[in-house]
Design an enzyme around this catalytic site. Structure first.
Site, short mmCIF file in Angstrom:
data_model
loop_
_atom_site.label_atom_id
_atom_site.label_comp_id
_atom_site.label_asym_id
_atom_site.label_seq_id
_atom_site.Cartn_x
_atom_site.Cartn_y
_atom_site.Cartn_z
CE1 TYR A 1 41.61 43.99 28.35
CE2 TYR A 1 41.03 41.94 27.27
CZ TYR A 1 41.57 42.61 28.35
OH TYR A 1 42.07 41.91 29.41
CG ASP A 2 40.44 48.67 27.66
OD1 ASP A 2 39.21 48.56 27.47
OD2 ASP A 2 41.00 48.29 28.70
CG MET B 1 45.41 42.44 29.57
SD MET B 1 45.47 43.42 31.07
CE MET B 1 47.17 43.94 31.04
CG ASN C 1 42.62 46.63 45.29
OD1 ASN C 1 41.56 46.92 44.76
ND2 ASN C 1 42.83 45.48 45.88
N GLY D 1 47.23 41.48 41.63
CA GLY D 1 47.33 42.79 41.00
C GLY D 1 46.03 43.24 40.40
N GLY D 2 46.14 43.92 39.26
CA GLY D 2 44.94 44.37 38.58
C GLY D 2 44.31 45.57 39.24
CD GLU E 1 46.33 46.22 34.16
OE1 GLU E 1 45.78 47.33 34.12
OE2 GLU E 1 45.72 45.17 33.98
#
Ligand SMILES: *[C@@H]1O[C@H](CO)[C@@H](O)[C@H](O)[C@H]1NC(C)=O
Ligand SMILES: *[C@@H]1O[C@H](CO)[C@@H](O)[C@H](O)[C@H]1NC(C)=O
Ligand SMILES: *[C@@H]1O[C@H](CO)[C@@H](O)[C@H](O)[C@H]1NC(C)=O
Ligand SMILES: *[C@@H]1O[C@H](CO)[C@@H](O)[C@H](O)[C@H]1NC(C)=O
Ligand SMILES: *[C@@H]1O[C@H](CO)[C@@H](O)[C@H](O)[C@H]1NC(C)=O
Ligand SMILES: *[C@@H]1O[C@H](CO)[C@@H](O)[C@H](O)[C@H]1NC(C)=O
Ligand SMILES: *[C@@H]1O[C@H](CO)[C@@H](O)[C@H](O)[C@H]1NC(C)=O
Length: 470
Positions: A292-293, A290, A185, A182-183, A225
């Site tokens: 961050y952001d 995750m 594309n 995943g992540g 995601e």
């Protein structure tokens, strides 16, 4: 019987009479003002695009952060996080946290999970190649990203690089190398289709077992995601848990001691929408939070903010006080994730902003776009070091325990040795499962920062979590 005051009826009628033309004037004025504002807005947006597209200043930019495909992934997550703001405002959430359902006190020592992202083009001069990775820095390296295509795990054309990373285990036999699905594309559709029914999931699991066996991976990390997010089918939340349960069962049946982890979201709105945390906890070895952001330039919230603050500031309240690592971690605990399964994310990249006014360079300062450095608002640690070497002024935000730096219009929120030190100490003191690093690629692996050692941020975390005496 209370309102006995005589109403001046006649006068009122007189007034409405007089008002009639004024009312029209007001409408005309309103329309004119909106037109002018609209024109200004369009001009500004257009200027913003021009500035973004113009060739970058060559002063510090010896390196672009990464190739565009990789950036697209990171950008997508940052935008989704920002988008989740709206959900929070609509739902008017209860930010106080109940005590965790599980409380594990003993820990078997913390792990250090490092992401290594495979570029589609390794010929870039500055790209980190597997041979430059220090195999002693991480307990787990997660290599990404493989796609989910036609309900199967698809490594694309990168098999050679995956093999090179796995070869690091020869140097350090305790190292665990996992594959990330995943992540990147735009894989959302790949996952949605795959989890839909038992047959599809079964096909996926079979392909996973084939890949891990063929290459010798130690496990699988799922980076979807996000399930059931942004209008996707609500049932994806349940299907995702079914997938985890079946993966665990098939791993067991295949007599493979494979590790299963999930990269999970930090914002409260996404956690509520996408995960049944207590169920997930039964099947995963750990989750990579995750964290961050939290702040990222978006046009509808154009003010500077910190990428990954450890704590909230006293000045922050309500929703804003949820945008920090400490809150997210406690939220995951309160939802039922055991603390030793919670791996806290630490970024080795920063976020850039372009200030409206160079003299207004604090937090919450007006900004009008991404900065010049890096790539669409993302900037690697070596570029940040060059920025500082070139005279940028750095400020350590005492409450949030992270720094930011500015010079002229450029403004960057980032993590440095001090801030990752605080984060690692906090992870250690609270007995969380460990730290996750995104990513080895953007840490300073080639000594640009002149700290006389490679991967200074990851190395600092490693020293504290693995080699520090009690
Ligand atoms: C918020 O949640 C906490 C813990 O779940 C609870 O004790 C508190 O009463 C809630 N507050 C409101 C305003 O709902
Ligand atoms: C943690 O404690 C439990 C019960 O006290 C024990 O069974 C378990 O083996 C311990 N785990 C570790 C990793 O030490
Ligand atoms: C590391 O940086 C030096 C310049 O400081 C450069 O000559 C060298 O090629 C770089 N190494 C890699 C692997 O990019
Ligand atoms: C997907 O996989 C099935 C079964 O292996 C195969 O019949 C089908 O042709 C594949 N479709 C595509 C688009 O690759
Ligand atoms: C297993 O993986 C290998 C390498 O990716 C591939 O060539 C092979 O077709 C796969 N076998 C099955 C049964 O999917
Ligand atoms: C961290 O979060 C917890 C739970 O929300 C809170 O009780 C605690 O005060 C926070 N710590 C700091 C230093 O802000
Ligand atoms: C820097 O690195 C060199 C070679 O690895 C070493 O000899 C030297 O002691 C280091 N200096 C410092 C200040 O760490």
């Amino acid at each position: 019987m209370v309102n006995q005051i005589p109403v001046p009826q006649a006068k009122y009628e007189l007034l409405t009479d007089v008002r009639q033309p004024r009312w029209r004037t007001q409408v005309v004025c309103l329309v004119l003002v909106s037109l002018v504002l609209g024109a200004l807005f369009v001009t500004r947006a257009w200027l913003g695009i021009i500035i973004l597209r113009s060739p970058r200043a060559k002063t510090f930019d010896t390196e672009t952060l990464a190739d565009n495909a990789k950036i697209a992934t990171w950008l997508r997550r940052a935008r989704m996080y920002a988008e989740s703001t709206k959900e929070n405002q609509n739902a008017d959430r209860n930010n106080s946290i109940s005590s965790p359902q599980h409380f594990y006190t003993n820990s078997s020592g913390q792990i250090i999970v490092c992401y290594y992202t495979v570029s589609s083009d390794l010929n870039t001069f500055w790209e980190l190649s597997p041979s430059h990775i220090d195999p002693y820095l991480c307990t787990h390296i997660i290599v990404g990203f493989a796609s989910v295509v036609n309900c199967s795990l698809d490594l694309g054309s990168n098999s050679l690089i995956y093999k090179e990373v796995i070869a690091l285990k020869k140097l350090q036999p305790q190292l665990r190398v996992m594959i990330c699905a995943g992540g990147s594309n735009e894989l959302h559709l790949g996952f949605s289709e795959m989890v839909k029914n038992h047959a599809n999931r079964k096909r996926f699991i079979k392909s996973v077992l084939n890949v891990t066996k063929t290459f010798g991976f130690d496990g699988l990390d799922l980076d979807w995601e996000f399930p059931a997010w942004l209008g996707a089918d609500e049932r994806e939340k349940i299907r995702f848990v079914q997938l985890l349960e079946e993966l665990r069962r098939e791993f067991y049946r295949a007599k493979e001691t494979l590790i299963l982890s999930v990269a999970v979201a930090a914002p409260q709105a996404i956690v509520d929408q996408s995960y049944i945390v207590a169920e997930m906890a039964k099947y995963v070895d750990f989750v990579n939070l995750m964290s961050y952001d939290y702040h990222f330039y978006v046009w509808y919230y154009p003010i500077t903010g910190l990428n990954a603050p450890l704590f909230s500031r006293a000045a922050e309240s309500g929703y804003l006080s949820t945008l920090n690592v400490n809150f997210s971690v406690h939220y995951w605990l309160s939802k039922g994730m055991p603390r030793e399964k919670l791996i806290v994310g630490i970024p080795t990249y920063g976020h850039t902003y372009s200030l409206d006014n160079p003299l207004n360079h604090g937090l919450l300062a007006p900004a009008n776009g991404f900065g010049q450095l890096g790539n669409v608002g993302f900037v690697s640690y070596p570029i940040i070091c060059e920025f500082l070497q070139n005279g940028a002024k750095s400020v350590f935000e005492r409450e949030s325990k992270v720094p930011y730096a500015y010079k002229d219009r450029e403004w960057i929120s980032y993590d440095d040795i001090t801030s990752v030190y605080y984060k690692a100490e906090w992870i250690r003191a609270n007995n969380f499962g460990g730290a996750m690093i995104l990513s080895l690629n953007v840490d300073d692996w080639n000594n640009t920062c002149k700290f006389n050692e490679s991967f200074p941020l990851t190395r600092t975390i490693n020293k504290i979590l693995r080699y520090q005496e009690d």
